[in-house]
Design a protein around this motif. Structure first.
Motif, PDB file in Angstrom:
ATOM      1  N   LYS A 134       0.844  -1.183   0.000  1.00  0.00           N
ATOM      2  CA  LYS A 134       0.000   0.000   0.000  1.00  0.00           C
ATOM      3  C   LYS A 134       0.884   1.238   0.000  1.00  0.00           C
ATOM      4  CE  LYS A 134      -3.856   2.289   2.331  1.00  0.00           C
ATOM      5  NZ  LYS A 134      -4.924   2.133   3.345  1.00  0.00           N
ATOM      6  N   ILE A 135       0.563   2.178  -0.891  1.00  0.00           N
ATOM      7  CA  ILE A 135       1.234   3.469  -0.921  1.00  0.00           C
ATOM      8  C   ILE A 135       0.247   4.520  -0.467  1.00  0.00           C
ATOM      9  CG2 ILE A 135       2.427   5.177  -2.327  1.00  0.00           C
ATOM     10  CD1 ILE A 135       3.112   2.945  -4.303  1.00  0.00           C
ATOM     11  N   GLU A 190      -1.744  -0.856  -3.988  1.00  0.00           N
ATOM     12  CA  GLU A 190      -2.917  -0.036  -3.704  1.00  0.00           C
ATOM     13  C   GLU A 190      -2.387   1.365  -3.388  1.00  0.00           C
ATOM     14  OE1 GLU A 190      -6.280   0.713  -0.233  1.00  0.00           O
ATOM     15  OE2 GLU A 190      -5.007  -1.072  -0.151  1.00  0.00           O
ATOM     16  N   ILE A 191      -2.838   2.360  -4.124  1.00  0.00           N
ATOM     17  CA  ILE A 191      -2.372   3.728  -3.893  1.00  0.00           C
ATOM     18  C   ILE A 191      -3.526   4.539  -3.319  1.00  0.00           C
ATOM     19  CG2 ILE A 191      -1.310   5.778  -4.884  1.00  0.00           C
ATOM     20  CD1 ILE A 191      -0.143   4.058  -7.071  1.00  0.00           C
ATOM     21  N   ASP A 192      -3.317   5.012  -2.117  1.00  0.00           N
ATOM     22  CA  ASP A 192      -4.310   5.795  -1.384  1.00  0.00           C
ATOM     23  C   ASP A 192      -3.935   7.274  -1.509  1.00  0.00           C
ATOM     24  OD1 ASP A 192      -6.208   6.786   0.365  1.00  0.00           O
ATOM     25  OD2 ASP A 192      -5.201   6.038   2.173  1.00  0.00           O
ATOM     26  N   MET A 212       5.308   9.814   0.192  1.00  0.00           N
ATOM     27  CA  MET A 212       4.725   8.491  -0.028  1.00  0.00           C
ATOM     28  C   MET A 212       5.206   7.518   1.030  1.00  0.00           C
ATOM     29  SD  MET A 212       4.889   7.847  -4.127  1.00  0.00           S
ATOM     30  CE  MET A 212       3.911   8.835  -5.264  1.00  0.00           C
ATOM     31  N   PHE A 213       4.250   6.858   1.658  1.00  0.00           N
ATOM     32  CA  PHE A 213       4.553   5.805   2.630  1.00  0.00           C
ATOM     33  C   PHE A 213       4.257   4.456   1.988  1.00  0.00           C
ATOM     34  CE2 PHE A 213       3.191   9.581   4.965  1.00  0.00           C
ATOM     35  CZ  PHE A 213       4.226   9.762   5.864  1.00  0.00           C
ATOM     36  N   LEU A 256       9.213   7.829   1.022  1.00  0.00           N
ATOM     37  CA  LEU A 256       9.863   8.629  -0.013  1.00  0.00           C
ATOM     38  C   LEU A 256       9.329  10.044   0.090  1.00  0.00           C
ATOM     39  CD1 LEU A 256       9.983   6.409  -3.238  1.00  0.00           C
ATOM     40  CD2 LEU A 256      11.674   6.649  -1.423  1.00  0.00           C
ATOM     41  N   TYR A 257      10.257  10.975   0.180  1.00  0.00           N
ATOM     42  CA  TYR A 257       9.903  12.375   0.411  1.00  0.00           C
ATOM     43  C   TYR A 257      10.502  13.215  -0.703  1.00  0.00           C
ATOM     44  CZ  TYR A 257       9.316  16.625   3.300  1.00  0.00           C
ATOM     45  OH  TYR A 257       8.957  17.851   3.795  1.00  0.00           O
TER      46      TYR A 257
END
Length: 311
Positions: free
Chosen positions: A45-46, A76-78, A215-216, A227-228
């Motif tokens: 999951k992102i 899955e991208i939230d 992004m987590f 990622l930042y």
């Protein structure tokens, strides 16, 4: 390329530092806690914190689109809205009024190689990024995929067409283009979507989100990679691999450019070449030939080109 001092970075939400690829919210107080991000139906999951007017988020569109094609079956991208620009009440030395943003946007455009023009900040400036963010939350109530297309269209409106995406008539036009029910969108925009947006902001504070893109990557086993900011594609790919080492890359198979445009109807040159794994020169030659054949149209702005397939 201009460099930015610490005070400028910390006080200007729209001063997206190309060196770090981050647009930060000034003065944001976070109450970061250890958060177990719930995994639903995919191995990874992102949780993606973004904002419709974040130029750095526009800058990672090539990487994100490629990631979806190669690893999307396992992701899955939230999409969460972060509230980059609440208003213009802050005071800073770098960007303290809308007109200061115009030149800065065009500067970062060259760095990210994604077309951005800043005319909206001179001609019809936005007073906040909250209205389009709430509109995205309203779109998510209807359909997640259409909401992603809606967010993309809002960004094209503001970055390329120089349109004020806080205006309802502009929001409604973008919604109509991607096939959303406008009456339902308006009802939710005026109602529950505001609460959903506030929940995104509160959750972001718990996760420690200070800027965008953030992004987590999570796998449901207390493992997480964050990622930042603007990153190369390999960083995105490695984050997926760390969360799910058994994952297999899917060859997207778009040898015919028009097939790719049926998936993504608008592509900047950098998006096309990143996805296809070719040089900018070869990519430009291919796309320009398709324009000559009448298979693509193109929108040219002073910082680049967007190629468009209407079929």
């Amino acid at each position: 390329m201009k460099t930015y001092n610490k005070a400028e970075k910390e006080s200007d939400p729209l001063m997206c530092d190309p060196a770090t690829g981050v647009c930060e919210i000034p003065g944001l107080v976070v109450d970061k806690q250890l958060q177990q991000i719930e995994i639903t139906n995919k191995p990874v999951k992102i949780t993606y914190y973004t904002d419709p007017i974040c130029s750095s988020c526009w800058g990672i569109e090539p990487q994100l689109r490629k990631l979806k094609l190669e690893y999307g079956d396992n992701l899955e991208i939230d999409y969460r809205m972060g509230g980059l620009l609440p208003d213009w009440s802050y005071n800073s030395g770098g960007i303290s009024k809308p007109s200061d943003v115009a030149g800065h946007w065009e500067e970062v455009s060259a760095y990210y190689e994604m077309p951005i023009v800043g005319g909206v900040w001179l001609n019809d400036p936005l007073d906040s990024s909250y209205p389009p963010s709430i509109a995205v939350k309203a779109a998510q109530i209807q359909d997640d995929e259409k909401a992603i297309a809606f967010l993309r269209k809002l960004r094209e409106f503001v970055f390329l067409d120089e349109r004020n995406i806080t205006r309802w008539e502009v929001i409604a036009e973008a919604a109509e283009i991607v096939g959303l029910d406008i009456d339902q969108l308006k009802q939710n925009y005026d109602g529950v979507a505001k609460t959903l947006f506030e929940e995104d902001l509160a959750y972001g504070r718990k996760l420690g989100v200070r800027g965008f893109p953030t992004m987590f990557f999570s796998n449901g086993q207390n493992d997480q990679v964050t990622l930042y900011g603007f990153r190369p594609y390999t960083d995105f790919e490695n984050a997926v691999l760390k969360m799910f080492p058994e994952v297999k890359k899917k060859e997207h198979g778009y040898t015919d450019p028009i097939q790719l445009f049926r998936k993504y109807p608008t592509l900047a040159l950098k998006e096309y070449t990143t996805i296809m794994g070719i040089s900018d020169q070869i990519g430009k030659e291919q796309l320009e030939e398709l324009v000559l054949q009448g298979k693509l149209e193109k929108q040219t702005v002073k910082t680049g080109v967007m190629y468009i397939c209407h079929k």
